[in-house]
Structures are given as structure tokens and as C-alpha cells.
Write an enzyme that holds these catalytic residues in place. Structure first.
Site, short mmCIF file in Angstrom:
data_model
loop_
_atom_site.label_atom_id
_atom_site.label_comp_id
_atom_site.label_asym_id
_atom_site.label_seq_id
_atom_site.Cartn_x
_atom_site.Cartn_y
_atom_site.Cartn_z
N PRO A 110 1.12 -1.30 -0.33
CG PRO A 110 -1.05 -1.59 1.85
CD PRO A 110 0.60 -2.17 1.13
NE ARG A 122 2.09 8.38 -1.14
CZ ARG A 122 3.21 9.37 -2.34
NH1 ARG A 122 3.17 10.78 -1.74
NH2 ARG A 122 3.99 8.89 -2.53
CB CYS A 131 19.59 29.80 3.73
SG CYS A 131 20.42 31.65 2.48
#
Length: 497
Positions: free
Chosen positions: A321, A323, A401
């Protein structure tokens, strides 16, 4: 994918429209998107019976909050739907010792994609015979570990890998053991309707043996010819985050055809067929995933029909299956630090500027790279309180950043969100913590499991000392302690660093 990492204005393309019209109720919890225990009490988000402000004060932010009841009930949904088949939990989605033990206790199988995932599962006591090892470049060390542990299957992915595995299997048989059980991963040529980077069954990619060129059948012949290997069956996987069952049905048709070709070429009737998975989940309200029972019914029907046509017995089925077990039940909590209104141009009304609020939180792409990597979509809500303020167009960004450090690209939040508020991002249980990094030397967040009013830290927060320990110069030096912080504003509910 977008034309420029700094955003559409820098790529000379039209700015994106707002995230549709504002919803009728800001902060509403769509049950298709949020964990099964999620609710608002007194305006505050509660998960597993606990208020998020308490979780943030106790464990800090960023924080992954895993609803254990949601996780285990979804595992049970797949086990029930595929009764009589093997349901494999995806280690790569999220794995730790406690999750491995839950999966073991609930009777599921587990797929590992590296020797270290395999090592973790074995260290947690997961039954070796219920583990399959995947990967397109398994090393000799990883294969030796799998063979020595006696795992259920090695899913072979290349002729080089077969060459590496043959002497290991021969040695095991010579020592009185059984041949190494192998599945051939076949690339069936199905274009899954998903992101290019997570579609895995078209021809031009790194996984598996091609069905169309005859490599898959040649690999089966090779394995059958080796006394130290046992060809247990075939494996197919067409991708990830897939909503349309048509691709699975087409793949099942082709892989059963390969079962027939293997029998004709080798005289062997293979007893197992792993159909992969990659079933989608709802990240947004408009997402419409297929239920486990619907998937199971359609796949069983196709397999039974195709096997009957070829005169084959129906093999034992397995699915992965992905996730769909880990993803929906986890929420990431962040604390807002900075809010910056940015004018984008005219909104359409004369003289009225279009403004997007950049809402910066104390995590970002180091704990969720998927928005930047896959252009993935998430939603989030103001979590520590409700608000009647009018909606404001927002973009939730991290503190790295990088201008591509975006968590939620466009959504509506109350216009009175402020520093110190908590935001909760839904459906972050899969591929977020597991893909986390130390970019800009941010530390990996902890994972806390919640259930029936109790919270248990199952992965602790990384410390700077943990990171220093890997540095040849800094390993023996103490990490600097932060100076005492100023008292937080009265509205602040998170834990400030």
C-alpha cells in the site's frame, strides 16, 4: 514543475492565481485529509485526545504527531480487504522500532529498500520470513545480510544482482539450508498517472526487468537454472500516489501473462504474485483515493479472470500500500516566526493590490522536502485557536536559505495569524521524516505517537551534539548551549529555541 526555483515572477510567467475562493470555514478539518482522531475542542486542534498546545510545550516544534489509532486502523483496513493475501508495509514511508513492532503485531509483512532498513526491522524483532528486500543496486553485503537472516523474499532487479546472489544461495544450500526465495521484478510498461519521479513501471527508468524486451522472462529462466535460488514468483510496481485502478488492472493483466510464459518456458508454476501498490491518499479535499476494499475486489477479479484464461491456478497475492498506511495519520506542528506581506500586483479591482502573506515557520524543507522535490500539495490550519478574522492569501515557507523552501504553496489562513501561533500541516506521515535532512544544520524533529490522551515519543529530537559527533574536528567538543531566551509574548504557545 515550475520554470524557476525562485518563483514564477522570476521566470517571466504569469503569477499563479490564489488557491481558489476562500472556504466557507477557515480551519475546518476534512475527515478525508486529517487523522481519524482529529477534532477541534474550544477552537483548538486535538490529536489522539490531546491538545496541540500541550504537545508543542512538552515536545517542542517542529513536531511530527502520529495518531497511532489512525495508523493501525488503516493497516487493519488493508489486512481485512486483502484477507488471504500478504500486505507489505513500506519501510521507506516511515520506519522506526515502534512502527516495526506495530506492523509485526498486526500481522503485516514489510518491504525494506536497503540493508539498513532491513537491519532496523530485524533489530526491532520483526519476523524475517515476513520481510522482502527491494532495491535497484543491492550490495553484496546487503544480500548477505538478507540471506543470513532468512528473509521471505529477495526482489531481484538486475542480472548483476542475480550474479551476486547466486554464490550466496549456493553456499546456503551447501550448508544444509534451503534455496534463497526470489521474486523477479518485472517492468510491465504501464504509464501510471502520477509524478514522473514516482512512476516506476514505464520502460525508461532504473527499476526491474523489461517485459517487452524479454529480459523479465530471461531473468526467470536464469533463476530457475540456479539450485541455490528458488523462483517463488513475480513482482510488479507501477508507481506511487495513484488514484486510478485502471493502471493496476492493466499491470495485473500483463504480469499474469508473464506467469504463463514462465510456466511454458521452464515448466514451473509460480505460487506468488506481488502486485505492488502505491495507492494514493488525500492531501487535499479534492483528492479522491480508492478504498482498500474496492482495490482488493478489482484486483482479485482481474487476477482470477486472467489466470482462468491461461489455465493457471490463482497465486497467493501480495500488495504494497505504500503511503496509504503511514501518510494520513501524521500531522506536523510548526510555530510561526515571521509574517511578511508581499505585493504581487493588481488583483483585478482598480487600485487594489494583490498581497500574499509569506508565513515563515520553524522548520521547512529539512523536514518536508516533498513540496520542493515533487511539487507536492499540502494543506494546513491554524491549530492553537479558531479565528473569525477574514481570510488572507498565504504561502507557508520554512526558515532555510532557499527561495524554494515552501511547505504549502497557496492557501487561505485567517488574516490575524501572528508569530507564536501554531500551524498544523496534514498528511505528513509518509516520506517527510524519512527524507529529512540537516540542511542549514537544522535538527531532525521528534515523532510523538498519540492515542487516547497519552503521548509517547517514539523518535527523539536530534541534538546538535548528535550532529557534532560525526564531525572529525568537533566530535570531542561540547555543543554550545543557547543563551537564556527572552520571555515569550503572551500569545506564544510553542516552545521557542
Amino acid at each position: 514543475m515550475r520554470a524557476h526555483p525562485a518563483g514564477p515572477l522570476h521566470g517571466n510567467i504569469t503569477p499563479p492565481t490564489a488557491a481558489g475562493a476562500p472556504p466557507e470555514e477557515l480551519g475546518a478539518l476534512d475527515p478525508h485529509v486529517w487523522p481519524r482522531s482529529a477534532e477541534r475542542i474550544g477552537g483548538e486542534l486535538h490529536l489522539g485526545g490531546l491538545p496541540v498546545t500541550e504537545l508543542a510545550r512538552t515536545h517542542g516544534t517542529p513536531l511530527f504527531v502520529l495518531d497511532e489509532g489512525d495508523f493501525r486502523s488503516r493497516a487493519g483496513d488493508f489486512a481485512d480487504a486483502f484477507d488471504g493475501a500478504d500486505v507489505h508495509y513500506a519501510s521507506k514511508a516511515f520506519l522506526c522500532g515502534q512502527v516495526a513492532r506495530w506492523i509485526a503485531d498486526d500481522g503485516l509483512h514489510l518491504d525494506a529498500c536497503s540493508g539498513n532498513e532491513l537491519s532496523l526491522a530485524l533489530a526491532a524483532g520483526f519476523p524475517a520470513e515476513r520481510i522482502a528486500l527491494h532495491g535497484n543496486n543491492k550490495s553484496l553485503v546487503e544480500l548477505q545480510l538478507a540471506v543470513d537472516a532468512g528473509i521471505g523474499h529477495v526482489v531481484v532487479d538486475s542480472f548483476d544482482e542475480i550474479d551476486r546472489l547466486v554464490p550466496l544461495g549456493a553456499a546456503r544450500v551447501a550448508a544444509g539450508g534451503s534455496p534463497v526465495p526470489v521474486l523477479i521484478r518485472a517492468t510491465v510498461g504501464i504509464e501510471a498517472h502520477t509524478h514522473e519521479f514516482i512512476a516506476t513501471a514505464h520502460e525508461d527508468q532504473k527499476f526491474g526487468f523489461s517485459l517487452s524486451t524479454g529480459d523479465a522472462l530471461a531473468a526467470a529462466r536464469r533463476v530457475v537454472s540456479e539450485p541455490g535460488l528458488h523462483l517463488a514468483g513475480l513482482h510488479s510496481h507501477i508507481g506511487s500516489q495513484i488514484f486510478d485502478t485502471a493502471g493496476f488492472e492493466a499491470a495485473a493483466h500483463r504480469i499474469v501473462g508473464l506467469l504463463g510464459a514462465v510456466r511454458e518456458a521452464t515448466g514451473q508454476t509460480l505460487e506468488e504474485l506481488n502486485l505492488g501498490g502505491g495507492f494514493g491518499i488525500a492531501y487535499l479535499s479534492e483528492d479522491d483515493p480508492v478504498s482498500p476494499s474496492d482495490i482488493a475486489a478489482k484486483l482479485r477479479t482481474v487476477i482470477a479472470s486472467e489466470c482462468a484464461e491461461l489455465g493457471l491456478p490463482v497465486p497467493r497475492l501480495a500488495v504494497e500500500p505504500g503511503r496509504a498506511i503511514a501518510g494520513p495519520g501524521t500531522v506536523t506542528l510548526y510555530e510561526i516566526g515571521t509574517i511578511k506581506p508581499v505585493r504581487l500586483g493588481a488583483s483585478g479591482a482598480p487600485g487594489t493590490p494583490l498581497v500574499r502573506n509569506y508565513v515563515s515557520v520553524d522548520g521547512g524543507m529539512s523536514d518536508n522536502i516533498r513540496t520542493a522535490l515533487y511539487d507536492a500539495s499540502y494543506t494546513c490550519v491554524l491549530a492553537n485557536r479558531s479565528s473569525d478574522a477574514p481570510p488572507a492569501l498565504c504561502r507557508v515557507v520554512g526558515k532555510h536559505c532557499e527561495s524554494g523552501d515552501i511547505l504549502v504553496r497557496d492557501l487561505w489562513l485567517p488574516s490575524d495569524v501572528q508569530p507564536g501561533d501554531l500551524l498544523a500541516v496534514a498528511a505528513t506521515g509518509a516520506y517527510c521524516w524519512s527524507m529529512a535532512s540537516n540542511y542549514n544544520y537544522l535538527l531532525k524533529p521528534p515523532v510523538v505517537a498519540v492515542r487516547e490522551g497519552a503521548a509517547t515519543e517514539i523518535v527523539r529530537r536530534q541534538t546538535l551534539s548528535d550532529v557534532f559527533a560525526l564531525d572529525a574536528v568537533l566530535a570531542d567538543l561540547p555543543a554550545p548551549s543557547p543563551a537564556p531566551s527572552q520571555p515569550a509574548p503572551e500569545h506564544a504557545v510553542g516552545v521557542r529555541s
